[in-house]
Design a protein around this motif. Structure first.
Motif, PDB file in Angstrom:
ATOM      1  N   LEU A   4     -60.054 -13.846  47.111  1.00 18.56           N
ATOM      2  CA  LEU A   4     -59.636 -15.184  47.504  1.00 18.56           C
ATOM      3  C   LEU A   4     -58.539 -15.091  48.558  1.00 18.56           C
ATOM      4  O   LEU A   4     -57.532 -14.422  48.347  1.00 18.56           O
ATOM      5  CB  LEU A   4     -59.119 -15.958  46.286  1.00 18.56           C
ATOM      6  N   HIS A   5     -58.742 -15.746  49.684  1.00 18.96           N
ATOM      7  CA  HIS A   5     -57.716 -15.865  50.720  1.00 18.96           C
ATOM      8  C   HIS A   5     -57.035 -17.216  50.522  1.00 18.96           C
ATOM      9  O   HIS A   5     -57.639 -18.263  50.786  1.00 18.96           O
ATOM     10  CB  HIS A   5     -58.344 -15.761  52.107  1.00 18.96           C
ATOM     11  N   ALA A   6     -55.815 -17.197  50.037  1.00 22.29           N
ATOM     12  CA  ALA A   6     -55.108 -18.428  49.677  1.00 22.29           C
ATOM     13  C   ALA A   6     -54.074 -18.772  50.737  1.00 22.29           C
ATOM     14  O   ALA A   6     -53.372 -17.891  51.250  1.00 22.29           O
ATOM     15  CB  ALA A   6     -54.436 -18.273  48.322  1.00 22.29           C
ATOM     16  N   GLN A   7     -53.982 -20.049  51.060  1.00 31.15           N
ATOM     17  CA  GLN A   7     -52.978 -20.518  52.004  1.00 31.15           C
ATOM     18  C   GLN A   7     -51.668 -20.823  51.278  1.00 31.15           C
ATOM     19  O   GLN A   7     -51.653 -21.018  50.061  1.00 31.15           O
ATOM     20  CB  GLN A   7     -53.477 -21.768  52.726  1.00 31.15           C
ATOM     21  N   ASP A   8     -50.600 -20.864  52.042  1.00 38.10           N
ATOM     22  CA  ASP A   8     -49.279 -21.139  51.478  1.00 38.10           C
ATOM     23  C   ASP A   8     -49.311 -22.424  50.649  1.00 38.10           C
ATOM     24  O   ASP A   8     -49.761 -23.469  51.115  1.00 38.10           O
ATOM     25  CB  ASP A   8     -48.267 -21.279  52.610  1.00 38.10           C
ATOM     26  N   GLY A   9     -48.850 -22.327  49.406  1.00 34.01           N
ATOM     27  CA  GLY A   9     -48.775 -23.485  48.523  1.00 34.01           C
ATOM     28  C   GLY A   9     -50.054 -23.787  47.779  1.00 34.01           C
ATOM     29  O   GLY A   9     -50.067 -24.703  46.940  1.00 34.01           O
ATOM     30  N   GLN A  10     -51.119 -23.033  48.030  1.00 38.03           N
ATOM     31  CA  GLN A  10     -52.386 -23.305  47.345  1.00 38.03           C
ATOM     32  C   GLN A  10     -52.279 -22.927  45.868  1.00 38.03           C
ATOM     33  O   GLN A  10     -51.776 -21.866  45.514  1.00 38.03           O
ATOM     34  CB  GLN A  10     -53.519 -22.519  47.996  1.00 38.03           C
ATOM     35  N   THR A  11     -52.745 -23.811  45.009  1.00 37.08           N
ATOM     36  CA  THR A  11     -52.746 -23.547  43.570  1.00 37.08           C
ATOM     37  C   THR A  11     -53.934 -22.661  43.222  1.00 37.08           C
ATOM     38  O   THR A  11     -55.077 -22.961  43.574  1.00 37.08           O
ATOM     39  CB  THR A  11     -52.820 -24.862  42.787  1.00 37.08           C
ATOM     40  N   LEU A  12     -53.663 -21.571  42.534  1.00 37.50           N
ATOM     41  CA  LEU A  12     -54.709 -20.627  42.144  1.00 37.50           C
ATOM     42  C   LEU A  12     -55.268 -20.963  40.771  1.00 37.50           C
ATOM     43  O   LEU A  12     -56.456 -20.782  40.523  1.00 37.50           O
ATOM     44  CB  LEU A  12     -54.156 -19.204  42.170  1.00 37.50           C
ATOM     45  N   PHE A  13     -54.421 -21.393  39.868  1.00 40.81           N
ATOM     46  CA  PHE A  13     -54.862 -21.989  38.605  1.00 40.81           C
ATOM     47  C   PHE A  13     -53.733 -22.855  38.085  1.00 40.81           C
ATOM     48  O   PHE A  13     -52.571 -22.680  38.455  1.00 40.81           O
ATOM     49  CB  PHE A  13     -55.294 -20.942  37.567  1.00 40.81           C
ATOM     50  N   ARG A  14     -54.100 -23.810  37.239  1.00 42.18           N
ATOM     51  CA  ARG A  14     -53.125 -24.761  36.706  1.00 42.18           C
ATOM     52  C   ARG A  14     -52.911 -24.543  35.212  1.00 42.18           C
ATOM     53  O   ARG A  14     -53.800 -24.035  34.519  1.00 42.18           O
ATOM     54  CB  ARG A  14     -53.594 -26.202  36.942  1.00 42.18           C
TER      55      ARG A  14
END
Length: 234
Positions: A38-48
């Motif tokens: 997974l390429h995640a952007q700044d502030g992206q939630t990965l799980f809640r």
């Protein structure tokens, strides 16, 4: 969680992690089954918090913060995981099957999403993995017990001094706070106003210098005298 590129061949970084180091050849495919990058952007939630705990993460690059939202709407950051670290692996064994916290990318990050089913299968096939997981969990419980005692027995000044010394390596020099001041206040269990007052007082007294997230520890001996009084010997 968003699914992206298939993981492909076993990434050597993952099997260099202490938890997986020396994994038998027949166990490695279990751990990587259905894994995805997974390429995640700044502030992206990965799980809640409260989501089904179906995946745990290995950080390839960037960093991931684990947090909870307080009742007054603030973020309390418990840990920040850097490249080469793994998070949420113990959540794969919780009886309620849900994440106890939220994970969010700090800056752009690349993570490997590994599956709960594969980890549980690997534990059955490789008992050494179960022992390593127990050791990691036991160490975390011990640290949390010490933190509870620390928060109840120490002052705001002692907690802040200890935090700054850990960032600076117990020496004089520049440090950059990984948290905002409001997040830091929640992290060490003080009011934001108390944190601001302590920082301002220490600047006036010449113990530290700086503002916002960039600081210089000028008098580590002063901070050490505060922090050491409440530290445990082990």
């Amino acid at each position: 969680m968003t699914q992206v590129d298939e993981a492909g061949d076993a990434p050597p970084q993952v099997f260099g992690h202490p938890l997986f180091q020396g994994a038998p050849a027949d166990v490695q495919p279990m751990l990587l089954r259905d894994a995805a990058v997974l390429h995640a952007q700044d502030g992206q939630t990965l799980f809640r918090e409260g989501d089904e705990a179906a995946e745990y993460l290995y950080v390839f690059s960037g960093s991931v913060e684990v947090l909870r939202h307080t009742q007054d709407g603030q973020d309390r950051v418990f840990s920040i995981f850097q490249a080469g670290q793994m998070l949420a692996e113990t959540a794969m064994f919780m009886t309620h099957g849900r994440y106890p916290m939220e994970a969010r990318a700090r800056g752009d990050a690349v993570v490997l999403c590994l599956k709960r089913a594969g980890l549980q299968e690997a534990v059955g096939a490789w008992p050494e993995l179960a022992m390593r997981l127990l050791n990691r969990l036991s160490d975390r419980v011990y640290r949390r017990v010490n933190e509870v005692e620390w928060y109840s027995d120490s002052t705001a000044a002692q907690r802040l001094a200890d935090y700054l010394l850990r960032l600076s390596g117990d020496a004089a020099g520049a440090v950059r706070l990984p948290l905002t001041q409001r997040q830091l206040a929640a992290h060490i269990g003080v009011r934001p106003e108390t944190l601001s007052r302590l920082l301002a007082d220490w600047v006036t007294q010449g113990h530290i210098a700086g503002a916002r997230r960039d600081w210089v520890v000028q008098d580590p001996a002063f901070l050490e005298s505060l922090a050491q009084a409440a530290r445990r010997s082990f």
